[in-house]
Design a protein around this motif. Structure first.
Motif, PDB file in Angstrom:
ATOM      1  N   TYR A  49     -34.171 -50.996  68.237  1.00 42.63           N
ATOM      2  CA  TYR A  49     -33.617 -49.694  68.602  1.00 42.63           C
ATOM      3  C   TYR A  49     -32.937 -49.873  69.944  1.00 42.63           C
ATOM      4  O   TYR A  49     -33.586 -50.182  70.944  1.00 42.63           O
ATOM      5  N   ILE A  50     -31.617 -49.689  69.970  1.00 46.13           N
ATOM      6  CA  ILE A  50     -30.826 -49.969  71.168  1.00 46.13           C
ATOM      7  C   ILE A  50     -30.149 -48.674  71.597  1.00 46.13           C
ATOM      8  O   ILE A  50     -29.273 -48.161  70.905  1.00 46.13           O
ATOM      9  N   ILE A  51     -30.560 -48.166  72.767  1.00 47.74           N
ATOM     10  CA  ILE A  51     -30.037 -46.890  73.256  1.00 47.74           C
ATOM     11  C   ILE A  51     -28.976 -47.094  74.326  1.00 47.74           C
ATOM     12  O   ILE A  51     -28.543 -46.155  74.943  1.00 47.74           O
ATOM     13  N   ARG A  55     -33.223 -50.885  79.637  1.00 48.95           N
ATOM     14  CA  ARG A  55     -34.456 -50.098  79.562  1.00 48.95           C
ATOM     15  C   ARG A  55     -34.571 -49.379  78.237  1.00 48.95           C
ATOM     16  O   ARG A  55     -35.633 -48.944  77.866  1.00 48.95           O
ATOM     17  N   GLY A  56     -33.458 -49.242  77.515  1.00 49.79           N
ATOM     18  CA  GLY A  56     -33.456 -48.530  76.253  1.00 49.79           C
ATOM     19  C   GLY A  56     -33.367 -49.457  75.051  1.00 49.79           C
ATOM     20  O   GLY A  56     -32.733 -49.124  74.070  1.00 49.79           O
ATOM     21  N   ARG A  57     -33.982 -50.629  75.144  1.00 48.71           N
ATOM     22  CA  ARG A  57     -34.020 -51.570  74.020  1.00 48.71           C
ATOM     23  C   ARG A  57     -35.469 -51.766  73.611  1.00 48.71           C
ATOM     24  O   ARG A  57     -36.303 -52.123  74.431  1.00 48.71           O
ATOM     25  N   GLU A  63     -43.103 -52.359  70.653  1.00 50.66           N
ATOM     26  CA  GLU A  63     -42.156 -51.780  71.614  1.00 50.66           C
ATOM     27  C   GLU A  63     -41.618 -50.445  71.102  1.00 50.66           C
ATOM     28  O   GLU A  63     -41.416 -49.513  71.883  1.00 50.66           O
ATOM     29  N   LEU A  64     -41.368 -50.352  69.795  1.00 49.66           N
ATOM     30  CA  LEU A  64     -40.870 -49.094  69.235  1.00 49.66           C
ATOM     31  C   LEU A  64     -41.859 -47.954  69.465  1.00 49.66           C
ATOM     32  O   LEU A  64     -41.458 -46.803  69.639  1.00 49.66           O
ATOM     33  N   ILE A 136     -28.254 -48.775  66.630  1.00 48.92           N
ATOM     34  CA  ILE A 136     -27.526 -48.792  67.899  1.00 48.92           C
ATOM     35  C   ILE A 136     -27.031 -47.374  68.147  1.00 48.92           C
ATOM     36  O   ILE A 136     -26.349 -46.787  67.305  1.00 48.92           O
ATOM     37  N   VAL A 137     -27.398 -46.821  69.292  1.00 48.21           N
ATOM     38  CA  VAL A 137     -27.003 -45.476  69.671  1.00 48.21           C
ATOM     39  C   VAL A 137     -25.801 -45.586  70.602  1.00 48.21           C
ATOM     40  O   VAL A 137     -25.872 -46.261  71.627  1.00 48.21           O
ATOM     41  N   ARG A 138     -24.707 -44.931  70.224  1.00 49.55           N
ATOM     42  CA  ARG A 138     -23.503 -44.881  71.063  1.00 49.55           C
ATOM     43  C   ARG A 138     -23.312 -43.430  71.501  1.00 49.55           C
ATOM     44  O   ARG A 138     -22.956 -42.588  70.689  1.00 49.55           O
ATOM     45  N   ARG A 139     -23.594 -43.174  72.768  1.00 44.76           N
ATOM     46  CA  ARG A 139     -23.445 -41.809  73.274  1.00 44.76           C
ATOM     47  C   ARG A 139     -21.977 -41.552  73.608  1.00 44.76           C
ATOM     48  O   ARG A 139     -21.341 -42.357  74.268  1.00 44.76           O
TER      49      ARG A 139
END
Length: 159
Positions: A49-51, A55-57, A63-64, A136-139
């Motif tokens: 999960y990659i934000i 710090r957001g990995r 870890e999740l 992968i989160v792309r804001r």
């Protein structure tokens, strides 16, 4: 969606698509309600999960399991809606997908921010169930906190 010789879509393909799209709903429920069981149920054991920052990995279930705490440290509450879900089945065990998300995230100061993002996902089937392997989160934007009154609707009386 692929169709067979007679133009019909297979039941297995429809079931796979429904299961994969439900992962998106369970993601929102898990994050927004702090429901660790629901949140972890959507991930492959080697899920990633990659934000968008180091710090957001989060990699792997241990870890999740920290991801909800990560979100709760940033916001008092979140309310996500996921839409435009597109699923591409690669074969019976692998798929990829994308979706868009809109969220109202209330900071610890009580002020809400508006957040728009897209999710790029890889899915794997594990023991007959689809799981997210990579998200992968792309804001696209996060608004400044705003002085916006969030009113709770009155409860409807039971008759």
């Amino acid at each position: 969606m692929s169709a067979g010789r007679d133009g019909a879509v297979g039941v297995e393909e429809l079931l796979s698509r429904a299961q994969i799209i439900e992962l998106g709903a369970k993601y929102c429920v898990g994050i927004d309600r702090g429901d660790q069981t629901t949140f972890l149920s959507i991930w492959h054991p080697e899920g990633e999960y990659i934000i968008g920052s180091r710090r957001g990995r989060f990699c792997g279930l241990s870890e999740l399991s920290q991801a909800i705490t990560f979100v709760q440290q940033s916001y008092q509450s979140t309310h996500h809606w996921t839409t435009n879900h597109i699923v591409r089945l690669l074969d019976g065990e692998r798929a990829e997908g994308s979706s868009d998300s809109f969220a109202i995230c209330v900071g610890h100061d009580g002020l809400p921010s508006l957040v728009s993002a897209s999710y790029e996902d890889q899915y794997l089937r594990l023991d007959g169930e689809w799981r997210i392997r990579t998200r992968i989160v792309r804001r696209w934007f996060v608004s400044e906190p705003m002085n916006l009154a969030l009113l709770r609707p009155a409860r409807i009386r039971e008759e």
